[in-house]
Scaffold this active site. Structure first.
Site, PDB file in Angstrom:
ATOM      1  CB  SER A  52      -0.960   0.012   1.194  1.00 25.89           C
ATOM      2  OG  SER A  52      -0.250   0.110   2.412  1.00 25.89           O
ATOM      3  CG  HIS A  53       2.133   3.351   2.327  1.00 27.26           C
ATOM      4  ND1 HIS A  53       1.122   2.567   2.839  1.00 27.26           N
ATOM      5  CD2 HIS A  53       1.723   4.628   2.468  1.00 27.26           C
ATOM      6  CE1 HIS A  53       0.151   3.349   3.303  1.00 27.26           C
ATOM      7  NE2 HIS A  53       0.492   4.593   3.090  1.00 27.26           N
ATOM      8  CD  GLU A 194      -3.124  -2.851   2.881  1.00 29.02           C
ATOM      9  OE1 GLU A 194      -3.593  -3.654   2.041  1.00 29.02           O
ATOM     10  OE2 GLU A 194      -1.938  -2.890   3.275  1.00 29.02           O
TER      11      GLU A 194
END
Ligand code: NDP
Ligand code: PYC
Length: 348
Positions: A52-53, A194
């Site tokens: 997610s990053h 997410e």
């Protein structure tokens, strides 16, 4: 290199990924100091399988640059001392990451000298996971916590509409041997990133994650992104998130999540606000009690693991070990993103 090639997943070396991401960011006009620091956290996220990053965030970074909502040419500046225990860096409108790199060594020195110290980052754009910062500090031998607002996408417990951010909160404790104890989580049930990845994958959300724009419970990621996420742990997560708005927004003279969204006008760009990082010297606090904080911490970790529970970050550290052995694993969509962004860079 041993390259796992299952279901469109292939390996890339950390160096290759770093060079490709950095080149895209430099071509987009990001100052070299910022481009290198932003690239480091994206590559670290991929190495630790924190999707997610990772690569997914590059397009948001580029959109924010193109929209003129981050100062691409900014260089962070260390501000003159106000108090010896408050280190302040002004990002001057740039991404937070280079500001952290500038201030963190001094933060650790001051924490060792005075027992504890804070690093305040003001006027930054922030999109990243916090654990790379925590691990930088634990490697210097201090315990640390980091927090920041985000933009208003989370309803307070009992409320129905976005007001708080997903406000990440991270903590780390240095260990003499092996990896530090680190946790890093959104104070919403889950990071918004997410939810975005689940939307792209065409998957539903579990119950209790989000409400739609009318404040009704939803399992639809699209409706959740248009509505609001919920805090983790009901009123408890809501209170911690509110604390982060107070300490890392209002107290440091920077924006709250709702002010950040108002200024940005969109949730498709990276938000601007500040960040607060606090570092502690465990020895300094334990000194007068004559008890070794590190051996006592080890006993606590062993007791946790002894029950069959896992420590936070163990999954990440295992992913990192795998990346070091086999390379960083990207899927087809991530490779396609890199190739498409490189082609767009070449046309600039
Ligand atoms: P997760 O819920 O995936 O994980 C949160 C933490 O809990 C991690 O340290 C994780 O360790 C640990 N953990 C997960 N499962 C267990 C378990 N069974 N036992 C023990 N520990 C466990 O993260 P979030 O979705 O909440 O957040 C993801 C990232 O998003 C964070 O890095 C955060 O900084 C970032 N974020 C950034 C924001 C920003 O504004 N910049 C806003 C919101 C989030 P492990 O990794 O090993 O699984
Ligand atoms: O995933 O919630 C999130 C997030 C917001 C800003 C950066 N990451």
């Amino acid at each position: 290199m041993n390259t796992p090639e299952t279901s469109g997943r292939r390996a890339v070396t950390a160096t290759e990924l770093f060079d490709r991401v950095e080149a895209i960011l430099l071509k987009a006009g990001l100052h070299p100091v910022q481009a290198a620091a932003v690239t480091r956290v994206i590559v670290a996220a991929e190495a630790d399988d924190c999707k997610s990053h990772g690569v997914y965030r590059i397009e948001g970074v580029l959109r924010t640059i193109e929209a003129g909502k981050v100062k691409a040419d900014a260089e962070p500046a260390l501000m003159p001392d106000e108090k010896p225990t408050i280190v302040r860096v002004n990002a001057n409108g740039g991404f937070s990451n280079a500001s952290f790199e500038l201030g963190a060594p001094l933060l650790a020195d001051r924490a060792k000298e005075y027992g504890m110290a804070a690093l305040v980052i003001n006027d930054c754009t922030h999109f990243a996971a916090l654990w790379p910062e925590i691990e930088f500090l634990t490697a210097l031998g201090v315990a640390a916590m980091a927090m920041c607002p985000s933009y208003a996408t989370v309803a307070p417990a009992g409320g129905r509409y976005p007001l708080l951010g997903t406000n990440p909160f991270a903590f780390g404790w240095p260990r003499k041997n092996g990896n530090p104890y680190v946790f890093d989580f959104a104070t919403s049930v889950v990071a918004r990133g997410e939810v975005e990845l689940l939307r792209r994958a065409g998957k539903k959300l579990p119950d209790g994650w989000a409400v739609d724009p009318d404040g009704q419970p939803t399992n639809d990621p699209e409706a959740a992104l248009a509505g609001a996420l919920l805090p983790f742990g009901g009123h408890k997560g809501s209170a911690i998130s509110t604390m982060i708005e107070l300490l890392a927004g209002i107290m440091i003279g920077d924006l709250t999540s709702s002010e950040s969204l108002e200024q940005l006008g969109s949730t498709t760009l990276s938000p601007s606000h500040g960040e607060l990082i606090i570092a502690f010297s465990p020895e300094a606090f334990a000194d007068h009690r004559g008890r070794n904080p590190f051996s006592r911490a080890e006993a606590l970790f062993e007791a946790i693991a002894g029950q069959g529970a896992r420590l936070p970050s163990e999954r990440r550290f295992a992913a990192r070990a795998n990346s070091e052995k086999h390379g960083l694993i990207l899927d087809d969509t991530e490779f396609e993103t890199l190739t498409r962004l490189e082609a767009a860079s070449a046309r600039r």
